[in-house]
Design an enzyme around this catalytic site. Structure first.
Site, short mmCIF file in Angstrom:
data_model
loop_
_atom_site.label_atom_id
_atom_site.label_comp_id
_atom_site.label_asym_id
_atom_site.label_seq_id
_atom_site.Cartn_x
_atom_site.Cartn_y
_atom_site.Cartn_z
CE LYS A 93 23.92 30.16 33.73
NZ LYS A 93 24.41 28.87 34.19
CE1 TYR A 134 25.79 33.49 33.19
CE2 TYR A 134 24.93 35.24 34.60
CZ TYR A 134 25.40 33.95 34.45
OH TYR A 134 25.47 33.12 35.53
N1 UFG Z 1 33.01 46.03 41.17
C1 UFG Z 1 33.86 47.11 41.24
N2 UFG Z 1 35.14 46.96 40.78
C2 UFG Z 1 35.60 45.79 40.25
C3 UFG Z 1 34.72 44.69 40.18
C4 UFG Z 1 33.43 44.84 40.65
O1 UFG Z 1 33.49 48.19 41.69
O2 UFG Z 1 36.76 45.73 39.84
C5 UFG Z 1 31.63 46.19 41.66
C6 UFG Z 1 30.62 45.98 40.55
O3 UFG Z 1 30.38 47.18 39.86
C7 UFG Z 1 29.41 45.50 41.35
C8 UFG Z 1 30.04 44.75 42.54
O4 UFG Z 1 31.39 45.19 42.60
O5 UFG Z 1 28.73 46.58 41.85
C9 UFG Z 1 30.03 43.25 42.35
O6 UFG Z 1 30.58 42.96 41.07
P1 UFG Z 1 30.97 41.49 40.60
O7 UFG Z 1 31.57 41.64 39.23
O8 UFG Z 1 31.79 40.82 41.64
O9 UFG Z 1 29.58 40.71 40.54
P2 UFG Z 1 28.23 41.10 39.78
O10 UFG Z 1 27.26 41.58 40.82
O11 UFG Z 1 28.47 42.01 38.64
O12 UFG Z 1 27.79 39.71 39.13
C10 UFG Z 1 27.72 38.51 39.87
C11 UFG Z 1 28.08 37.35 38.96
C12 UFG Z 1 27.06 37.19 37.88
C13 UFG Z 1 25.68 37.10 38.48
C14 UFG Z 1 25.42 38.26 39.40
C15 UFG Z 1 24.12 38.08 40.08
O13 UFG Z 1 29.37 37.56 38.38
O14 UFG Z 1 27.33 36.02 37.14
O15 UFG Z 1 26.43 38.34 40.38
O16 UFG Z 1 23.92 39.07 41.06
F1 UFG Z 1 24.75 37.09 37.50
#
Ligand code: UFG
Length: 328
Positions: free
Chosen positions: A147, A143
């Protein structure tokens, strides 16, 4: 004078908040979306919605020919890091391929300005410091790489063909329109804040916290949550700021919150406990991602909803009022 903008992915989460901001300002937005991820109901009445796929070069040509366009905002993309590690080629072909085709069409139709919805997932991060624009780029996911390929394509479109661009790298987009018109509705939902809110409301099973053994103060991952309407404002500003040259902005509040701190914020705002369990780490998660947004702030960007409880409150109110998101 009102201006006219094309917004690809304008029926999606961040794109729809930009469309609302453009309309609030009196500008004309035309949304181009295949509605595979976006929602028809997220496009305001009176805004033209062109239902087309970016892989359809003839359809894109026909849209761009019908200018002039003051700028093209490009949001339409697959955006799940985890999914991109299961289907990397789909992400590269669809995101990077569609992005390059769109840029080529913009150059041919003499669009002068292009704003890309980019991501913090470009950066290869090891420490826990603030991440500036010139931090090493080495995406950990297909992903992020898709980008980055679009960012690099924009460089050549600018250097050789003179199309100005802004690459806006979002950290964790969160929250919902403060006027309650729009919110976050991904299917499936994988993001922390909406999942935690739904767990508190009893609409989903307990939240799974992915790992509590990271090198962070409480062991859970730290992220920089930025309100989606503040992101929209940065796009409006970028269109004018790129008059002085191409832009690369990291967009975040410069403040990190752990997963547990987000659960606590949801509990404060909702007055409800967030049932949760702890599991193993999720593949691909960095311990800490926090932005230094210095160039955007210098250009006049002022996030209005930086307070974490305010971000959570806007998300909570929308989900509470829309138990099924945009669906029935
Ligand atoms: N998390 C949990 N449980 C869940 C979902 C998420 O513990 O059910 C944690 C993840 O492990 C992470 C944090 O919460 O540590 C945030 O997770 P998100 O899935 O909400 O977001 P991400 O940081 O993984 O990713 C987001 C966007 C991406 C982008 C990224 C950039 O979804 O598209 O931020 O920082 F690239």
């Amino acid at each position: 004078m009102p201006r006219r903008f094309l917004v690809t992915g304008g029926a999606g989460y961040v794109g729809s908040h930009l469309v609302a901001a453009l309309c609030d300002r009196g500008d004309t937005a035309v949304v181009l979306d295949n509605l595979s991820i976006g929602h028809r109901q997220a496009v305001p009445d009176g805004v033209e919605l062109i239902e087309a796929d970016l892989a359809d070069a003839a359809a894109i040509d026909a849209v761009l020919k019908n200018g002039p366009w003051d700028a093209v905002f490009h949001f339409a993309a697959l955006s799940q890091v985890g999914e991109s590690m299961r289907e990397p080629l789909r992400y590269l072909m669809q995101n990077a391929g569609n992005g390059m085709r769109l840029i080529d069409a913009c150059v041919r139709h003499r669009v002068g300005r292009f704003v890309l919805s980019s991501t913090a997932a470009l950066f290869s991060v090891t420490g826990d410091g603030l991440i500036p624009e010139d931090a090493p780029i080495d995406p950990n996911s297909a992903y992020g790489d898709s980008k980055w390929m679009i960012e690099r394509t924009l460089r050549w479109a600018s250097e050789v063909q003179g199309m100005r661009h802004a690459c806006l790298r979002y950290f964790n987009a969160a929250g919902a329109d403060p006027k309650g018109r729009l919110g976050e509705d991904h299917r499936p939902e994988t993001h922390l804040m909406p999942l935690a809110i739904d767990a508190a409301l009893g609409r989903r099973p307990p939240l799974t916290v992915f790992g509590n053994d990271y090198p962070t103060p409480d062991g859970t991952c730290v992220r920089d949550y930025i309100h989606v309407s503040d992101l929209a404002e940065a796009h409006l500003l970028a269109v004018d700021a790129m008059e002085d040259g191409d832009i690369r902005w990291n967009l975040g509040n410069g403040a990190g919150y752990s997963v547990m701190e987000i659960l606590q914020a949801v509990e404060r705002v909702s007055g409800l406990p967030v049932p949760h369990t702890i599991s193993d780490r999720r593949a691909g998660d960095a311990a800490s991602l926090v932005a230094s947004a210095a160039p955007a702030l210098r250009a006049g960007w002022q996030p209005k909803f930086a307070d974490i409880d305010t971000i959570v409150r806007t998300a909570f109110l929308w989900r509470q009022a829309h138990p099924h998101g945009y669906g029935n």
